[in-house]
Motif scaffolding. Structure first.
Motif: not given
Ligand SMILES: Nc1ncnc2c1ncn2[C@@H]1O[C@H](COP(=O)(O)OP(=O)(O)OP(=O)(O)O)[C@@H](O)[C@H]1O
Ligand SMILES: [Mg+2]
Length: 338
Positions: A42-43, A47, A52
């Motif tokens: 989910p947001s 992720k 990064r």
């Protein structure tokens, strides 16, 4: 090392906090050399933070990142053999599309004619060949996204990190680009971590899928296996659309107290002799299939996926037969598969 044998990634106990937010919580994850791993969740599940950190654009509070067995903790981003497509594209606004594509090749001193040939070939494959003379702000969001993807693919790094690279594309273009991306991955064999919200991408693109929730890895495995045997109720509800029906034990799906039973919408068949009685509350005709939202006498809601034109309407009573071979059992307390 040839492409396909390099770019193995290993994340060990990776933890990243932003103030009080724990973006990643002791993440262990392995991406094999040459593998395409899709990362879903989910947001806010962490992720982009994973990508990064692998790219070196951010540093973990704890844990290690190994690429081909080497700890890259102290390697600056430009020295890591990683090309990233960002969620917001990040093209150079003052360069044309062609020069954006050529940028990485120039840095690597690829001869001019060779660089142009490769850039045009990549632009052809991604359907942006007629945009080469434009500047990024003269293109649409979906076009910019494909430029960013082409630019990353041209760099031929050990690792591709793609953060929702198809999110801005409309459905037909997304379908075509997904197929192209898969073909490109087969040709290049570059280790790839592909973040997506899209169920079809999660199921079809990757050799394996990793499901992230609240900064933790819930399950990793081949997509079909994760779909068929979700490790817990979260994964059961997240992978698959509409999500799996989850019903407390001894409810309409049987079972005993202390259990949660799960059945996917496509594993509930309509039929006069089905043991579960329900009333249709809504019908979503999607063309190739129909979703029925139903409710049983005890209030349990069950979603049913069936073929086009099922011949039932809102308010009608139906009988449903759960496929006994496709019933999932979870522990009511922990949510874990049993
Ligand atoms: N620079 C930052 N400062 C503060 N919090 C951050 C920062 N970057 C990320 N976060 C927080 O860390 C968590 C994980 O963020 P991340 O961007 O990795 O999520 P995501 O899974 O990529 O979500 P989305 O699907 O919305 O892109 C979120 O709660 C987010 O708000
Ligand atoms: Mg993100």
């Amino acid at each position: 090392m040839p492409v396909g044998e390099r770019g193995a990634i290993r994340l060990e106990s990776l933890t990243r906090r932003y103030g009080r937010v724990v973006a990643l919580d002791e993440v262990d994850l392995e991406v094999r050399a040459g593998e395409l791993l899709t990362l879903v969740g989910p947001s806010g599940s962490g992720k982009s933070t994973v990508l990064r950190l692998i790219a070196g654009l951010d540093r973990p509070d704890r844990g290690r990142i190994l690429v081909d067995g080497q700890d890259v903790g102290r390697v600056p981003p430009h020295r890591r053999s990683v090309a990233m497509v960002f969620q917001d594209y990040a093209l150079y606004p003052h360069l044309t599309v062609l020069d954006n594509l050529l940028f990485g090749l120039r840095v690597r001193r690829v001869p001019r004619d060779e660089a142009r040939r490769r850039a045009r070939a990549a632009a052809d494959r991604l359907g942006i060949a007629d945009l080469l003379d434009r500047y990024p702000d003269q293109t649409s969001g979906g076009q910019r996204q494909r430029v960013a993807l082409a630019r990353a693919l041209l760099r031929e790094p050990a690792v591709h990190l793609l953060d929702e690279p198809l999110a801005s594309l409309d459905a037909p273009l997304r379908f075509a680009t997904r197929a192209e991306l898969l073909a490109l991955h087969r040709d290049l064999g570059t280790t790839t971590v592909h973040v997506t919200h899209d169920q079809a991408e999660a199921m079809t693109l990757g050799d394996r899928v990793a499901v992230l929730d609240g900064g933790r890895v819930r399950q990793v495995g081949p997509p079909q296996q994760v779909y068929d045997e979700p490790a817990d109720t979260f994964v059961a509800g997240f992978l698959g659309s509409p999500p799996m029906n989850l019903v407390p034990g001894s409810g309409v799906l049987g079972g005993t107290a202390g259990l949660i039973l799960g059945v996917r919408p496509e594993d509930l068949a309509l039929g006069a002799d089905g043991p579960v009685e329900a009333t249709v509350e809504a019908v979503e005709a999607l063309g190739s299939e129909t979703i029925l939202l139903t409710r049983c006498a005890d209030g349990t809601r069950l979603t049913v996926r069936t073929g086009p034109r099922p011949g039932v309407g809102t308010g009608e009573r139906v009988r449903l037969r759960p496929d006994p071979a496709r019933l999932h059992r979870f522990d009511a307390e922990t949510g874990r598969r049993r």
